[in-house]
Write a protein that holds these residues in place. Structure first.
Motif, PDB file in Angstrom:
ATOM      1  N   PRO A  31      21.153   7.199  -4.773  1.00 10.92           N
ATOM      2  CA  PRO A  31      20.939   6.673  -3.370  1.00 10.92           C
ATOM      3  C   PRO A  31      20.785   7.700  -2.365  1.00 10.92           C
ATOM      4  O   PRO A  31      21.210   9.035  -2.432  1.00 10.92           O
ATOM      5  N   THR A 106      20.421  -0.594 -12.449  1.00 10.77           N
ATOM      6  CA  THR A 106      20.612  -0.946 -10.935  1.00 10.77           C
ATOM      7  C   THR A 106      21.749   0.173 -10.821  1.00 10.77           C
ATOM      8  O   THR A 106      22.607   0.559 -11.347  1.00 10.77           O
ATOM      9  N   TYR A 118      23.457  -0.021  -0.408  1.00 14.01           N
ATOM     10  CA  TYR A 118      22.251   0.676  -1.164  1.00 14.01           C
ATOM     11  C   TYR A 118      22.239  -0.001  -2.628  1.00 14.01           C
ATOM     12  O   TYR A 118      23.132  -0.011  -3.347  1.00 14.01           O
ATOM     13  N   GLN A 120      19.316  -0.100  -5.727  1.00 16.94           N
ATOM     14  CA  GLN A 120      18.315   0.750  -6.440  1.00 16.94           C
ATOM     15  C   GLN A 120      17.843  -0.324  -7.749  1.00 16.94           C
ATOM     16  O   GLN A 120      18.904  -0.430  -8.574  1.00 16.94           O
ATOM     17  N   PRO A 129       9.707   1.164  -9.041  1.00 17.43           N
ATOM     18  CA  PRO A 129      11.217   1.312  -8.616  1.00 17.43           C
ATOM     19  C   PRO A 129      11.374   0.649  -7.167  1.00 17.43           C
ATOM     20  O   PRO A 129      10.450   0.649  -6.477  1.00 17.43           O
ATOM     21  N   ALA A 131      13.827  -0.177  -3.904  1.00 17.81           N
ATOM     22  CA  ALA A 131      15.070   0.306  -3.420  1.00 17.81           C
ATOM     23  C   ALA A 131      15.510  -0.562  -2.038  1.00 17.81           C
ATOM     24  O   ALA A 131      14.649  -0.979  -1.293  1.00 17.81           O
TER      25      ALA A 131
END
Length: 357
Positions: A31, A106, A118, A120, A129, A131
């Protein structure tokens, strides 16, 4: 309990593992956080080990965690902050050769007060990817393709955001963990500190009808799963499908403050974010090209507000059409044009929709 979960989850599990296709696992990202000191508050750790919970009771605790997202969220909200990492890998093999492989990972990092999240997501094969940040009630979604970075900013109902994040946390690997837990975990290690919390280790194993299942769960005395790793192997003739899932709760009360991601524009600096709204606006949805909300004010009053406020900002107002159900206005400057639709909403509310042209 084993039979009930076996019957309910079997068809879903088989469909998931047999539908996987190939690709290489990606590198787990971390993150992005703003500069500043990490939170240093640590959880209270009991000085004595909790009494062991064995057999069906342990299974019930783990199953509740895996199948009740609301109960999990309630426990996690008691922490100042945390990170949850999940990874599910599915590999199909012909003999000793791997014919396909897929991986979904994740990372969810969360600060509970003030709420900042956050998320991802990384999957293979070939998926870029993604986010997502939730900051001050605004969702920032960043997607990177090759060297291009694209960010969208959205403000929407906070309850819907919570549901989305909770479902993401529960679904990735959750079905396999639940299936493994149905084999009634056995206590293999008394409480030890893992990721800053006391947890007992439980283990499961089974071999039935061509399905081999194995797993380890680290669970605290409240039934909160700190770590889980499970593996399922299904063999048929020359084909073997292996699914492995990992879940880990860490960085407890140690997540650093977050900031708006690079390349993103704060929502209140976008065209739609700067658009006037009625004081009682509700169910607000804002994107970079659209604003919608409901108001308890009557249509004529809302028309008057937009005519006055946008006129002060240099817009030329035009009525495109007007009926008993609503009105469509056009507001234009030399730089941009927007259309404003005002009409009856649900119940007694008035719906307002503004779109950039």
């Amino acid at each position: 309990m084993h039979k009930r979960v076996y019957q309910l989850g079997w068809s879903i599990l088989i469909g998931l593992v047999l539908s996987a296709c190939g690709g290489d696992a990606g590198v787990r990202p971390t993150p992005r956080t703003t500069s500043g000191s990490a939170q240093t508050t640590v959880p209270t750790v009991p000085t004595q080990s909790p009494s062991p919970t064995t057999g069906a009771n342990a299974s019930a605790l783990i199953m509740r965690y895996l199948t009740d997202p609301e109960a999990v969220a309630a426990q996690l909200k008691q922490l100042a902050s945390y990170r949850v990492r999940t990874r599910t890998m599915t590999r199909t093999m012909q003999g000793t050769d791997t014919t396909s492989e897929s991986v979904v990972e994740t990372i969810e990092a969360r600060i509970n007060t003030p709420l900042a999240v956050y998320l991802q997501t990384l999957s293979t094969p070939d998926a870029p990817p993604q986010a997502t940040w939730l900051l001050d009630g605004v969702v920032y979604q960043v997607q990177t393709t090759n060297t291009d970075l694209h960010c969208t900013s959205t403000m929407l109902n906070p309850e819907m955001l919570e549901i989305t994040f909770d479902m993401t946390r529960s679904l990735n690997g959750g079905m396999l963990h639940a299936f493994a837990a149905s084999y009634e975990p056995q206590l293999v290690a008394d409480a030890t500190t893992i990721n800053g919390m006391l947890a007992e280790q439980y283990q499961v194993s089974g071999d039935q009808n061509g399905v081999i299942i194995a797993g380890d769960f680290w669970v605290n005395q409240d039934g909160l799963v700190i770590k889980a790793q499970t593996r399922m192997e299904i063999s048929s003739e020359q084909t073997t499908v292996i699914t492995e899932a990992v879940y880990e709760l860490d960085q407890i009360n140690l997540v650093a403050p977050m900031g708006i991601p690079d390349g993103c524009t704060p929502i209140d600096e976008t065209l739609m974010g700067r658009m006037p709204r009625m004081d009682d606006a509700q169910n607000i949805l804002i994107t970079e090209t659209m604003l919608s909300y409901g108001s308890n004010r009557p249509t004529p009053e809302i028309i008057g507000v937009y005519t006055t406020e946008l006129g002060k900002r240099g817009y030329t107002m035009t009525t495109l059409y007007e009926t008993t159900d609503g009105v469509m206005l056009q507001a234009a400057t030399t730089d941009h044009t927007v259309q404003i639709l005002i009409g009856s909403g649900t119940d007694t509310t008035t719906a307002v929709l503004i779109q950039a042209q």
